[in-house]
Scaffold this active site. Structure first.
Site, PDB file in Angstrom:
ATOM      1  CG  ASN A   1       5.735  -4.452   1.687  1.00  0.00           C
ATOM      2  OD1 ASN A   1       6.487  -4.444   2.440  1.00  0.00           O
ATOM      3  ND2 ASN A   1       5.867  -4.872   0.476  1.00  0.00           N
ATOM      4  NE  ARG A   2      10.121  -5.217   5.874  1.00  0.00           N
ATOM      5  CZ  ARG A   2      10.557  -6.144   4.731  1.00  0.00           C
ATOM      6  NH1 ARG A   2       9.662  -5.977   3.735  1.00  0.00           N
ATOM      7  NH2 ARG A   2      11.192  -7.238   4.956  1.00  0.00           N
TER       8      ARG A   2
ATOM      9  CG  HIS B   1       4.749 -10.780   4.314  1.00  0.00           C
ATOM     10  ND1 HIS B   1       4.462  -9.772   3.565  1.00  0.00           N
ATOM     11  CD2 HIS B   1       6.012 -11.206   3.672  1.00  0.00           C
ATOM     12  CE1 HIS B   1       5.414  -9.347   2.515  1.00  0.00           C
ATOM     13  NE2 HIS B   1       6.230 -10.610   2.549  1.00  0.00           N
TER      14      HIS B   1
ATOM     15  CG  HIS C   1       5.416 -13.769  -0.834  1.00  0.00           C
ATOM     16  ND1 HIS C   1       6.683 -13.975  -1.313  1.00  0.00           N
ATOM     17  CD2 HIS C   1       5.775 -12.666   0.119  1.00  0.00           C
ATOM     18  CE1 HIS C   1       7.607 -13.270  -0.851  1.00  0.00           C
ATOM     19  NE2 HIS C   1       6.942 -12.443  -0.081  1.00  0.00           N
ATOM     20  CB  SER C   2       4.243 -17.108  -6.571  1.00  0.00           C
ATOM     21  OG  SER C   2       3.132 -18.021  -6.372  1.00  0.00           O
ATOM     22  CE1 TYR C   3       9.187 -16.489  -1.836  1.00  0.00           C
ATOM     23  CE2 TYR C   3      11.175 -15.863  -2.343  1.00  0.00           C
ATOM     24  CZ  TYR C   3      10.419 -15.762  -1.670  1.00  0.00           C
ATOM     25  OH  TYR C   3      10.759 -15.161  -0.257  1.00  0.00           O
TER      26      TYR C   3
ATOM     27  CG  ASP D   1      12.402  -6.531  -0.299  1.00  0.00           C
ATOM     28  OD1 ASP D   1      11.310  -6.367  -0.716  1.00  0.00           O
ATOM     29  OD2 ASP D   1      12.895  -7.061   0.642  1.00  0.00           O
TER      30      ASP D   1
ATOM     31  CD  GLN E   1       8.073  -4.731  -1.999  1.00  0.00           C
ATOM     32  OE1 GLN E   1       7.369  -3.642  -2.059  1.00  0.00           O
ATOM     33  NE2 GLN E   1       9.145  -4.892  -1.214  1.00  0.00           N
TER      34      GLN E   1
ATOM     35  CD  GLU F   1       5.961  -9.875  -2.404  1.00  0.00           C
ATOM     36  OE1 GLU F   1       5.298  -9.301  -1.254  1.00  0.00           O
ATOM     37  OE2 GLU F   1       7.231 -10.085  -2.598  1.00  0.00           O
TER      38      GLU F   1
HETATM   39  C1  GLA Z   1       8.619  -9.793   0.811  1.00  0.00           C
HETATM   40  C2  GLA Z   1       9.396  -8.747   1.589  1.00  0.00           C
HETATM   41  C3  GLA Z   1      10.812  -9.046   1.487  1.00  0.00           C
HETATM   42  C4  GLA Z   1      11.073 -10.559   2.308  1.00  0.00           C
HETATM   43  C5  GLA Z   1      10.126 -11.496   1.671  1.00  0.00           C
HETATM   44  C6  GLA Z   1      10.099 -12.689   2.315  1.00  0.00           C
HETATM   45  O1  GLA Z   1       8.454  -9.839  -0.298  1.00  0.00           O
HETATM   46  O2  GLA Z   1       9.566  -7.445   0.581  1.00  0.00           O
HETATM   47  O3  GLA Z   1      11.617  -8.060   2.251  1.00  0.00           O
HETATM   48  O4  GLA Z   1      10.611 -10.204   3.629  1.00  0.00           O
HETATM   49  O5  GLA Z   1       8.997 -10.959   1.658  1.00  0.00           O
HETATM   50  O6  GLA Z   1      11.339 -13.497   2.664  1.00  0.00           O
END
Ligand code: GLA
Length: 411
Positions: A146-147, A172, A246-248, A313, A350, A375
């Site tokens: 994250n940021r 990340h 970070h699985s989707y 997000d 997240q 996440e």
């Molecule tokens: C995370 C962030 C999102 C984005 C994705 C990657 O989950 O919270 O804002 O940056 O990664 O695309």
């Protein structure tokens, strides 16, 4: 053996999803994983990455047939480093494929209510796109998931300035974070589970983070149809750590054609962290009640999505009733009957509704909202918010984090 991809290759992989400004240019001379993954070996224990740590890999004959794993070559990086793949399978028909590039889940197949298998995570169809992976499909994110606001944080008397790879923010772990590293790997199994252990030693100053960080990520698939991810890290200088996967997810198993808006999500979270327009937490923790952020009793992801600018997000605060592993999320997909339950030792989760997926090739061709991420992690930008749970790791301490994904079907 731990290795870092040469910086020339890394520079070619600049992020293009969710904030990175640059587009990933094509990468020359990489092999196609579909072609190079044919030399499957089971329990070989002779691969290059096991030189330093003898493998506990048993020969196939010694393995119980209901917990299977095999090892193969996934492909090679531009400069010839071998990317290893491990395929794990349990008696429920769940098949997980992992690679040591980014300690990444590249596919995860489970059966639906009719017993039909389907891949429920996003992936790429070429090695070139796995190497770039601008949306972080399936990878291990670190050193700080994250940021971090403007990439700046203070620790002791020092101020550290990290890569700003998401506008002015650090995201990340930066452009060359843990998702772009080759980890060492070894596998071991017993009657009821199979584990792949990835290790990476990040040198002092790596990605401008302080301290040499010895890191372990362990994936365990068991016969109760759970995939456990366990993280550990130690340091030789005070530093910060926040690791996640970070699985989707798209539980239909048809992410190319179906979005996730009808998936029903329940979050064990009474509060969330509001963010600025650059997705940095304001520092507040707000109640979800009577807002679009309320998933406490479960609702379709799409129900209130339009009311959330940019889509979900946000980091949600897990309402923890027990110490240790606690329930955090449950997702049900009505057409397939698949259920995903997530429990974790982390304080936050997240929820990201795939807002930056745009159908482009480097996004795997998947469109907006065709997957979601959950996440588990410490809160974003914690080093700049002293009232958030601390992400500081000091010499002599051990960072530990566990998240369990449980798969089932509801008929
Ligand atoms: C995370 C962030 C999102 C984005 C994705 C990657 O989950 O919270 O804002 O940056 O990664 O695309």
């Amino acid at each position: 053996m731990t290795r870092t991809l040469p910086s020339i290759l890394i520079l070619l992989m600049l992020c293009g999803c969710g904030g990175g400004d640059a587009q990933a240019p094509p990468i020359a001379s990489v092999e196609n994983p579909a072609e190079s993954g044919t030399e499957a070996a089971v329990g070989s224990g002779d691969s290059e990455q096991t030189e330093q740590q003898p493998s506990a890999q048993p020969p196939m004959a010694d393995q119980e047939q209901h917990m299977k794993w095999e090892h193969s070559e996934f492909g090679k990086t531009a400069d010839g480093d071998v990317i290893e793949q491990y395929t794990l399978e349990n008696s429920a028909g769940t098949v997980v494929k992992l690679i040591n590039y980014g300690a990444t889940i590249v596919s995860l197949e489970t059966v639906d209510k009719d017993g039909k298998p389907g891949n429920i995570v996003l992936g790429h169809s070429s090695l070139e796109h796995w190497l770039a992976n601008p949306c972080y499909f399936g990878c291990t994110v670190g050193r700080y998931a994250n940021r971090i606001s403007e990439g700046v944080f203070g620790l002791g008397d020092n101020i550290y300035t990290l890569d700003r790879n998401d506008g002015d923010q650090h995201l990340h772990g930066g452009t060359t974070g843990f998702h772009k590293r080759l980890w060492s790997a070894e596998a071991a199994s017993d009657d009821t589970s199979v584990t792949v252990t990835f290790r990476y030693t990040s040198p002092d100053g790596d990605d401008r983070y302080p301290g040499k960080l010895d890191t372990i990520v362990q994936y365990t698939l068991n016969d109760e149809n759970e995939l456990k991810i366990h993280y550990e890290a130690t340091t030789d200088k005070p530093t910060i750590v926040n690791l996640t996967n970070h699985s989707y997810w798209n539980l239909t198993g048809k992410a190319a054609s179906e979005d996730v808006l009808k998936h029903e999500l329940r979050l064990q979270c009474n509060q969330y962290l509001p963010v600025t327009e650059t997705l940095i937490p304001t520092g507040d923790m707000l109640a979800v009640a009577e807002t679009p952020m309320d998933f406490t009793i479960g609702k379709a992801i799409g129900k209130d999505l339009a009311e959330v600018e940019g889509g979900y997000d946000h980091c949600f605060v897990i309402a923890r009733e027990i110490e240790g592993l606690a329930p955090a999320a449950r997702v049900y997909e009505p057409t397939s009957g698949r259920v995903l339950e997530i429990s974790t030792t982390e304080p936050g989760i997240q929820f990201y509704s795939g807002n930056f997926l745009n159908g482009q090739e480097d996004n795997g061709g998947f469109g907006k909202h065709h997957a979601f991420c959950l996440e588990t992690q410490h809160f974003p930008d914690s080093p700049n918010h002293p009232h958030f749970p601390s992400t500081v790791l000091k010499p002599g301490e051990r960072y530990e984090s566990t998240t369990v994904h449980r798969f089932s079907v509801f008929k």
